[in-house]
Design a protein around this motif. Structure first.
Motif, short mmCIF file in Angstrom:
data_model
loop_
_atom_site.label_atom_id
_atom_site.label_comp_id
_atom_site.label_asym_id
_atom_site.label_seq_id
_atom_site.Cartn_x
_atom_site.Cartn_y
_atom_site.Cartn_z
N LEU A 192 16.74 14.69 45.82
CA LEU A 192 17.40 15.62 44.91
C LEU A 192 18.80 15.93 45.42
O LEU A 192 19.06 15.89 46.62
N THR A 193 19.70 16.25 44.49
CA THR A 193 21.06 16.65 44.86
C THR A 193 21.41 17.93 44.11
O THR A 193 20.62 18.43 43.30
N ARG A 234 15.94 17.11 49.65
CA ARG A 234 17.14 17.48 48.91
C ARG A 234 18.36 17.27 49.79
O ARG A 234 18.40 17.68 50.94
N GLU A 275 21.14 25.94 42.66
CA GLU A 275 20.69 26.03 44.06
C GLU A 275 21.63 26.94 44.83
O GLU A 275 22.84 26.75 44.84
#
Length: 294
Positions: free
Chosen positions: A212-213, A192, A220
């Motif tokens: 992932l971002t 990520r 998040e």
């Protein structure tokens, strides 16, 4: 009383590194140049020294500093493992401006702050920083500035903000590109991106495939402001450069709870002993939003 060394002069550089190593071993703070910005560092295994670092910046334990290392071997001793993608990222981008957040080695006795069991590690691409780190072992290093202020690009800026809180200032001229290091979290099954930085996202993807971002998971729990070098619980921080350092010189080790290469015996010093920390771009947790990291 702070001491400042002009590292463009060979004799001053030798003396400065020796003094920095000695200061770090005494639990004091040092300022050093990196491939990004200037960093302020301390022995990562001395809780009092890490607390001094946070106090000097005006920062709390919720913003733990990343850890800079002088070799890949030292980094692997600090983490449980690099996971599926970590070694490929290390091979491609270290030394350099890539910080990796991993699960910390649970056998290590240290206290970087509220890290939630993670550690953010990086090997900077800065000759002076790496030389220092190989003498001192892993250092907690954050950008050399007061919290909320721009990160220092030269030693004068760092000294104006940190003053006598720092024992040794290593003057390596203007720091590198000033972009914060890119931070990638490897604690999950899929890498990520925690912070965009000096290494473009597309280059990271070319190595790991899937990345992932924040857009993939808007909930998040971390602040991804790319102007800070700290890391919050479960995420991470920063880096440094100049000439690509040699990876052959490994520091000798000490046995306390430090990993191999975490500490080394002082090299036969010309003047005093030295300590160290890699560069300003500079533990584990999501980056927050204040300064560029070393």
């Amino acid at each position: 009383m702070s001491r400042r060394y002009d590292c463009s002069d060979p004799k001053e550089r030798t003396r400065g590194i020796a003094e920095a190593v000695s200061a770090v071993r005494r639990g004091e703070l040092v300022v050093l140049p990196t491939d990004t910005v200037y960093g302020v560092g301390a022995d990562a295994f001395l809780a009092d020294a890490v607390r001094k670092l946070l106090d000097a910046k005006g920062r709390g334990r919720e913003m733990p500093p990343p850890v800079l290392v002088g070799s890949v071997r030292a980094a692997t001793a600090l983490v449980e493992n690099l996971g599926t993608y970590g070694q490929d990222l290390v091979d491609e981008f270290w030394p350099g401006a890539l910080t990796l957040v991993c699960r910390a080695n649970q056998n290590l006795m240290w206290d970087l702050g509220e890290t939630k069991g993670t550690v953010a590690v990086r090997m900077p691409m800065h000759e002076l920083a790496v030389e220092l780190l190989k003498e001192t072992g892993p250092m907690a290093v954050s950008s050399a500035n007061l919290s909320g202020r721009p990160a220092a690009r030269d030693v004068e800026e760092a000294e104006k903000m940190l003053g006598d809180a720092v024992s040794v200032y290593l003057d390596g001229g203007v720091s590198g590109h000033a972009d914060a290091s890119t931070i990638v979290d490897l604690t999950g099954s899929v890498p990520r991106l925690l912070r965009a930085g000096a290494i473009p996202e597309d280059k990271i993807r070319s190595v790991v495939g899937v990345l992932l971002t924040d857009e993939d998971d808007p909930d998040e729990p971390y602040d991804s402001d790319d102007s800070d070098d700290s890391v919050g619980p479960a995420e991470a921080p920063s880096g440094a450069e100049i000439a690509k350092p040699s990876l052959t010189k490994e520091p000798s080790t000490e046995t306390r709870d430090k990993p191999a290469e975490a500490r080394t015996e002082p090299a036969e010093e010309p003047p005093a002993t030295a300590e160290a920390a890699p560069t300003a771009d500079t533990a584990p947790t999501a980056p927050t939003a204040e300064n560029k990291d070393a």
